[in-house]
Motif scaffolding. Structure first.
Motif, PDB file in Angstrom:
ATOM      1  N   LEU A 495       0.834  -1.209   0.000  1.00  7.44           N
ATOM      2  CA  LEU A 495       0.000   0.000   0.000  1.00  7.44           C
ATOM      3  C   LEU A 495       0.870   1.262   0.000  1.00  7.44           C
ATOM      4  O   LEU A 495       0.591   2.223  -0.716  1.00  7.44           O
ATOM      5  CB  LEU A 495      -0.923  -0.002   1.223  1.00  7.44           C
ATOM      6  CG  LEU A 495      -2.045  -1.057   1.207  1.00  7.44           C
ATOM      7  CD1 LEU A 495      -2.640  -1.243   2.605  1.00  7.44           C
ATOM      8  CD2 LEU A 495      -3.158  -0.673   0.231  1.00  7.44           C
ATOM      9  N   ALA A 496       1.958   1.232   0.793  1.00 11.02           N
ATOM     10  CA  ALA A 496       2.835   2.405   0.888  1.00 11.02           C
ATOM     11  C   ALA A 496       3.587   2.628  -0.428  1.00 11.02           C
ATOM     12  O   ALA A 496       3.801   3.773  -0.851  1.00 11.02           O
ATOM     13  CB  ALA A 496       3.830   2.219   2.034  1.00 11.02           C
ATOM     14  N   ALA A 497       3.973   1.534  -1.093  1.00 12.27           N
ATOM     15  CA  ALA A 497       4.748   1.641  -2.335  1.00 12.27           C
ATOM     16  C   ALA A 497       3.958   2.376  -3.418  1.00 12.27           C
ATOM     17  O   ALA A 497       4.531   3.100  -4.231  1.00 12.27           O
ATOM     18  CB  ALA A 497       5.150   0.258  -2.824  1.00 12.27           C
ATOM     19  N   PHE A 498       2.646   2.182  -3.449  1.00  9.62           N
ATOM     20  CA  PHE A 498       1.825   2.786  -4.508  1.00  9.62           C
ATOM     21  C   PHE A 498       1.102   4.059  -4.062  1.00  9.62           C
ATOM     22  O   PHE A 498       0.459   4.709  -4.868  1.00  9.62           O
ATOM     23  CB  PHE A 498       0.802   1.769  -5.030  1.00  9.62           C
ATOM     24  CG  PHE A 498       1.396   0.755  -5.955  1.00  9.62           C
ATOM     25  CD1 PHE A 498       1.596   1.045  -7.298  1.00  9.62           C
ATOM     26  CD2 PHE A 498       1.792  -0.481  -5.485  1.00  9.62           C
ATOM     27  CE1 PHE A 498       2.161   0.115  -8.156  1.00  9.62           C
ATOM     28  CE2 PHE A 498       2.354  -1.427  -6.327  1.00  9.62           C
ATOM     29  CZ  PHE A 498       2.542  -1.126  -7.673  1.00  9.62           C
ATOM     30  N   HIS A 499       1.131   4.371  -2.759  1.00  8.40           N
ATOM     31  CA  HIS A 499       0.400   5.525  -2.232  1.00  8.40           C
ATOM     32  C   HIS A 499       0.750   6.795  -3.020  1.00  8.40           C
ATOM     33  O   HIS A 499       1.918   7.015  -3.341  1.00  8.40           O
ATOM     34  CB  HIS A 499       0.762   5.710  -0.745  1.00  8.40           C
ATOM     35  CG  HIS A 499      -0.045   6.793  -0.079  1.00  8.40           C
ATOM     36  ND1 HIS A 499       0.422   8.080   0.052  1.00  8.40           N
ATOM     37  CD2 HIS A 499      -1.291   6.777   0.446  1.00  8.40           C
ATOM     38  CE1 HIS A 499      -0.512   8.813   0.654  1.00  8.40           C
ATOM     39  NE2 HIS A 499      -1.552   8.039   0.905  1.00  8.40           N
ATOM     40  N   VAL A 503      -4.859   0.525  -4.355  1.00 12.29           N
ATOM     41  CA  VAL A 503      -4.357  -0.849  -4.392  1.00 12.29           C
ATOM     42  C   VAL A 503      -5.525  -1.781  -4.074  1.00 12.29           C
ATOM     43  O   VAL A 503      -6.108  -1.723  -2.990  1.00 12.29           O
ATOM     44  CB  VAL A 503      -3.215  -1.075  -3.372  1.00 12.29           C
ATOM     45  CG1 VAL A 503      -2.803  -2.541  -3.346  1.00 12.29           C
ATOM     46  CG2 VAL A 503      -2.018  -0.191  -3.699  1.00 12.29           C
ATOM     47  N   THR A 504      -5.877  -2.632  -5.051  1.00 12.70           N
ATOM     48  CA  THR A 504      -6.997  -3.567  -4.895  1.00 12.70           C
ATOM     49  C   THR A 504      -6.460  -4.905  -4.420  1.00 12.70           C
ATOM     50  O   THR A 504      -5.758  -5.599  -5.170  1.00 12.70           O
ATOM     51  CB  THR A 504      -7.720  -3.755  -6.247  1.00 12.70           C
ATOM     52  OG1 THR A 504      -7.990  -2.476  -6.814  1.00 12.70           O
ATOM     53  CG2 THR A 504      -9.013  -4.524  -6.075  1.00 12.70           C
ATOM     54  N   ASP A 558      -5.189   5.052   3.345  1.00 15.11           N
ATOM     55  CA  ASP A 558      -6.541   5.106   2.761  1.00 15.11           C
ATOM     56  C   ASP A 558      -6.579   4.872   1.258  1.00 15.11           C
ATOM     57  O   ASP A 558      -7.346   5.505   0.529  1.00 15.11           O
ATOM     58  CB  ASP A 558      -7.212   6.462   3.085  1.00 15.11           C
ATOM     59  CG  ASP A 558      -7.374   6.670   4.588  1.00 15.11           C
ATOM     60  OD1 ASP A 558      -7.405   5.653   5.310  1.00 15.11           O
ATOM     61  OD2 ASP A 558      -7.444   7.830   5.029  1.00 15.11           O
ATOM     62  N   ASN A 559      -5.716   3.957   0.773  1.00 15.02           N
ATOM     63  CA  ASN A 559      -5.758   3.633  -0.668  1.00 15.02           C
ATOM     64  C   ASN A 559      -6.094   2.155  -0.904  1.00 15.02           C
ATOM     65  O   ASN A 559      -5.847   1.607  -1.965  1.00 15.02           O
ATOM     66  CB  ASN A 559      -4.441   4.003  -1.353  1.00 15.02           C
ATOM     67  CG  ASN A 559      -3.232   3.274  -0.763  1.00 15.02           C
ATOM     68  OD1 ASN A 559      -3.270   2.835   0.378  1.00 15.02           O
ATOM     69  ND2 ASN A 559      -2.171   3.165  -1.535  1.00 15.02           N
ATOM     70  N   ASP A 593      -8.088   3.739  13.677  1.00 18.34           N
ATOM     71  CA  ASP A 593      -9.162   4.511  13.054  1.00 18.34           C
ATOM     72  C   ASP A 593      -9.006   4.499  11.529  1.00 18.34           C
ATOM     73  O   ASP A 593      -8.220   5.271  10.969  1.00 18.34           O
ATOM     74  CB  ASP A 593      -9.129   5.950  13.594  1.00 18.34           C
ATOM     75  CG  ASP A 593     -10.283   6.778  13.031  1.00 18.34           C
ATOM     76  OD1 ASP A 593     -11.309   6.166  12.650  1.00 18.34           O
ATOM     77  OD2 ASP A 593     -10.159   8.000  12.940  1.00 18.34           O
ATOM     78  N   VAL A 594      -9.720   3.575  10.879  1.00 18.83           N
ATOM     79  CA  VAL A 594      -9.671   3.511   9.411  1.00 18.83           C
ATOM     80  C   VAL A 594     -11.091   3.523   8.858  1.00 18.83           C
ATOM     81  O   VAL A 594     -11.992   2.904   9.429  1.00 18.83           O
ATOM     82  CB  VAL A 594      -8.952   2.223   8.907  1.00 18.83           C
ATOM     83  CG1 VAL A 594      -7.468   2.297   9.144  1.00 18.83           C
ATOM     84  CG2 VAL A 594      -9.526   0.973   9.530  1.00 18.83           C
ATOM     85  N   PRO A 595     -11.293   4.247   7.737  1.00 17.61           N
ATOM     86  CA  PRO A 595     -12.619   4.190   7.111  1.00 17.61           C
ATOM     87  C   PRO A 595     -12.826   2.815   6.462  1.00 17.61           C
ATOM     88  O   PRO A 595     -11.843   2.128   6.141  1.00 17.61           O
ATOM     89  CB  PRO A 595     -12.556   5.288   6.058  1.00 17.61           C
ATOM     90  CG  PRO A 595     -11.102   5.443   5.742  1.00 17.61           C
ATOM     91  CD  PRO A 595     -10.356   5.097   6.994  1.00 17.61           C
ATOM     92  N   LEU A 596     -14.064   2.413   6.255  1.00 14.63           N
ATOM     93  CA  LEU A 596     -14.333   1.159   5.544  1.00 14.63           C
ATOM     94  C   LEU A 596     -13.936   1.367   4.087  1.00 14.63           C
ATOM     95  O   LEU A 596     -14.429   2.280   3.426  1.00 14.63           O
ATOM     96  CB  LEU A 596     -15.822   0.796   5.635  1.00 14.63           C
ATOM     97  CG  LEU A 596     -16.194  -0.569   5.028  1.00 14.63           C
ATOM     98  CD1 LEU A 596     -15.604  -1.720   5.834  1.00 14.63           C
ATOM     99  CD2 LEU A 596     -17.699  -0.727   4.911  1.00 14.63           C
ATOM    100  N   PRO A 597     -13.001   0.538   3.560  1.00 10.75           N
ATOM    101  CA  PRO A 597     -12.553   0.750   2.181  1.00 10.75           C
ATOM    102  C   PRO A 597     -13.624   0.323   1.181  1.00 10.75           C
ATOM    103  O   PRO A 597     -14.547  -0.426   1.527  1.00 10.75           O
ATOM    104  CB  PRO A 597     -11.317  -0.161   2.076  1.00 10.75           C
ATOM    105  CG  PRO A 597     -11.556  -1.233   3.079  1.00 10.75           C
ATOM    106  CD  PRO A 597     -12.343  -0.618   4.203  1.00 10.75           C
ATOM    107  N   PRO A 598     -13.495   0.766  -0.092  1.00  6.45           N
ATOM    108  CA  PRO A 598     -14.409   0.260  -1.125  1.00  6.45           C
ATOM    109  C   PRO A 598     -14.275  -1.269  -1.223  1.00  6.45           C
ATOM    110  O   PRO A 598     -13.179  -1.811  -1.111  1.00  6.45           O
ATOM    111  CB  PRO A 598     -13.900   0.921  -2.407  1.00  6.45           C
ATOM    112  CG  PRO A 598     -13.073   2.083  -1.962  1.00  6.45           C
ATOM    113  CD  PRO A 598     -12.507   1.714  -0.635  1.00  6.45           C
TER     114      PRO A 598
END
Length: 759
Positions: A495-499, A503-504, A558-559, A593-598
């Protein structure tokens, strides 16, 4: 009859060349069927005539001299009709032709069977008898079976070049084609270097020993020797592979550790068994355990163990392996290639790979794609042990191997290799440019990842996000389920590499051709069995831990997007969503504290195609898995080389299904992407864009080619092309239409340099 057949086949396989094999067949068939004559006629492609090549009963001097065109004689009739001919009195048939030099006027009854290999008539097998009689069904079946055996023998003879001399000019049949499955794209021309196993574990006998300490010492020396070999191979490949791709050598080292394979061998030696017998016992047990899974990924692990076992045995036997001389433009051929074999070829010499076993998903295929080496896997009919030193062409686009290629074919493929090189060079400049059509339509190109090295490749090629991160890869390189903490670290890195790009992450997708050594799944039909979401819903403890790790890894970034594989209906989706919400609640209760991802669903089962709207209402996005959807719609196992030519993502049924999915998803206001081999095929990408897919996700290697083509075409032109092919009912015609249209636009040869070649 079956017993006799088995014995004949064994004798034929042991024959030193084609002439000897044909001699055995005519002699044994004549004896078995109690006829007076058995003859083999082979079709010489240069003269297009059936030439008498072996006989028992006719005049031997007529061998090589008597021949007939396909429209002449009974032999020609059998060849052109491609079916057996059974006559009580041959001379009464209007197609009967008399050859004085054979002395065949004495024979009344005739039974002929065509020799066919991969739909190509290669010759005719004939028996004759003086008495007038109809051969019965059993005799006819026996001759047809012998013809099928003979087809394989002749194909092997073509491959090794031993049929030369068939035609009058002394050239005869040389070029032969063998079909496998594509392992890594590209084309290569070179010299075959066959890697035969250095030591055969299967023939090691049991032997009791008195001096156990001496055997233990012997085994320890062998272990140290192989460890050193692995270290030096890993170092030698350092310049060709990134560190994370060399991790497979670490897997080898781990297997050799005292706690693993090494320790088991020591235990057996301590019972009084000599070291070689103990090694055979342990390695066989491991191989049998893995091969029972009947699964591509596990078979790869079995081949790793087998490879290590052979290396250890070579040391135990103190086999001083002669120093191998690798030719320039070396094409490595083996029954089962291992990653270690690749490392043994001096840098700069390896141009292609051919493996008789394995599929496009095997370790070697993954390595080959990482190194950019054209590869064909699963070439099951290639007579690999006999082709050392001959010229080969490897076509990794179509999964084909050509032995003894003609000058014309060599020239065609030399052009392909050069065009490939120029194309790759020219595409580097596209990295920073957007993927935008001539009329301004933006088409986001994402990548499929699994290996860590995919991250670097994706960034080098200008990917706009990850459409599919295969989370099973970290699971596969371990010998147990990774913990939540271990998964968190792996996912965070991705996730950090592409932020800040999306990232699906697909939830664990095992079963079918992907399994875990520590979580065996044995099924008669694994693709229609326990796989994908079915496994993780049955094991919520695995699913919850994985989703929690994904959510925690996304904190502050958050990606993340979560993708659910193999969904076949609403109930599975609702159960999955319930578990994801539960994991989200647990993570937030713990203070993350993270939002629910798509959340999205993969459309890869035909049932899901017809429930697209229902599924779309409950999720944020959809993603089509083109590999599995094609395989399920066409009922074709994509890893099976025997039906490889039936697997075609441009089949009208596949195109109609994809169009329906896009329309239904958009009707519910949801975006839909597509991942898999189809998205990475430049010509198919034009059609997918025209259908309205919101994003294409592909192997990083293919991304520049797709971007290049889409930047050369307008959306209007792409829609015209789609409308044209949707009216066609034949996949071959669709391919041709697409190629022709793109060639007329000046874009044809660039999308698949090998597409023009008709071999």
């Amino acid at each position: 009859m079956l017993n006799t057949l088995r014995k004949i086949v064994q004798e034929v396989n042991a024959a030193k060349d084609l002439k000897a094999a044909l001699g055995i067949i005519v002699q044994r068939v004549k004896e078995t069927m109690g006829t007076q004559v058995c003859s083999v006629y082979l079709l010489d492609p240069e003269s297009n005539r059936f030439v008498l090549m072996a006989t028992d009963g006719l005049n031997k001097r007529s061998i090589g001299k008597v021949s007939m065109a396909p429209n002449e004689g009974l032999v020609g009739l059998v060849g052109t009709r491609e079916e057996p001919l059974n006559l009580e009195n041959a001379s009464e048939h209007p197609r009967y032709r008399y050859f004085a030099e054979t002395g065949e006027e004495r024979y009344a009854s005739f039974l002929g069977s065509p020799i066919i290999h991969h739909r190509r008539v290669m010759g005719v097998l004939v028996v004759q008898q003086k008495e007038r009689r109809q051969f019965d069904e059993g005799e006819e079946a026996f001759l047809v079976t012998m013809s099928a055996q003979l087809a394989g023998v002749i194909a092997h003879a073509e491959a090794t070049g031993s049929i030369r001399g068939l035609g009058k000019q002394g050239k005869g049949i040389q070029e032969a084609k063998f079909v496998g499955v594509p392992g890594s794209p590209g084309a290569a021309i070179g010299t075959a270097m066959v890697m035969l196993p250095p030591a055969d574990l299967e023939v090691v006998p049991d032997k009791s020993v008195a001096d156990i300490d001496a055997e233990l010492q012997l085994f320890q020396s062998a272990l140290e020797g192989v460890r050193a070999d692995m270290r030096s191979l890993s170092e030698r490949m350092a310049t060709q592979l990134r560190p994370e791709e060399r991790a497979l050598f670490d897997v080898y080292q781990m297997m050799l550790e005292d706690a693993a394979l090494g320790n088991e061998v020591v235990k057996v030696i301590k019972t009084g068994q000599w070291a070689q017998g103990a090694l055979r016992h342990v390695v066989s047990e491991h191989i049998n355990r893995f091969e029972l899974m009947d699964d591509a990924y596990l078979r790869e692990r079995a081949s790793d163990v087998r490879d290590l076992g052979r290396r250890l045995l070579a040391y135990l036997q103190q086999a001083r392996q002669q120093t191998l001389v690798y030719p320039d433009n070396c094409i490595l051929v083996a029954e089962e290639l291992s990653p270690a074999m690749l490392g043994e070829v001096p840098e700069g010499k390896l141009v292609g790979l051919v493996s008789v076993q394995g599929s496009g998903n095997s370790h070697v295929a993954i390595f080959a794609r990482a190194m950019g080496i054209p590869t064909v896997m699963g070439a099951v009919e290639l007579p690999y042990s006999k082709i050392d030193g001959i010229q080969l062409i490897v076509d990794g686009y179509h999964g084909e191997v050509f032995t003894n290629p003609s000058e014309i074919l060599r020239k065609q493929y030399a052009d392909v290799v050069e065009e490939d090189r120029q194309l790759t060079k020219g595409l580097d400049a596209l990295r920073a440019l957007p993927c935008e059509t001539l009329d301004g339509h933006h088409m986001p190109l994402w990548v499929n990842t699994g290996l860590l090295a995919d991250v670097v490749r994706a960034q080098e090629r200008g990917a706009e996000g990850v459409g599919l991160y295969r989370t099973e890869v970290p699971f596969m390189i371990k010998d147990r389920f990774p913990s939540e903490k271990e998964q968190l670290a792996i996912y965070r890195e991705q996730l950090a590499a592409f932020h800040p790009l999306p990232v699906t992450m697909r939830t664990l997708d095992v079963g079918g051709d992907k399994a875990l050594s520590y979580f065996p799944i044995k099924e008669d039909n694994p693709f229609l069995g326990w796989r994908g979401i079915r496994v993780t819903l049955d094991h919520p403890e695995i699913f919850l831990v994985q989703v929690r790790a994904m959510l925690k890894a996304s904190e502050g970034l958050d990606n993340l997007r979560i993708l659910l594989p193999m969904i076949s209906g609403i109930q599975e989706l609702e159960e999955s969503l319930h578990l994801i919400h539960r994991a989200w609640g647990e993570v937030r209760d713990e203070g993350t504290d993270v939002p629910l991802p798509p959340i999205g669903v993969m459309i890869e089962i035909p049932a899901a195609v017809y429930q697209t709207r229902d599924l779309a209402r409950q999720v944020d996005f959809l993603s089509v898995g083109s590999n599995d959807l094609t395989q399920y719609l066409l009922a074709v196992d994509r890893n099976n080389p025997r039906v490889a030519d039936l697997y075609d993502f441009l089949h009208p049924a596949v195109l109609q299904a994809l169009t329906k999915v896009v329309e239904d998803a958009h009707a519910e206001g949801k975006p839909v992407s597509i991942c898999g081999e189809m998205a990475g095929d430049p010509a198919a990408a034009v059609l997918l864009m025209a259908m309205g897919f919101d994003c294409l996700s592909m192997n990083a290697t293919n991304l520049p080619k797709v971007k290049w083509l889409l930047r050369q075409i307008s959306m209007g032109k792409a829609k015209d092309l789609l409308s044209q092919v949707m009216r066609i009912d034949n996949p071959q015609v669709i391919h041709s239409t697409l190629q022709l249209a793109l060639r007329n636009l000046g874009l044809g040869r660039m999308i698949n340099p090998a597409s023009d070649i008709q071999a």
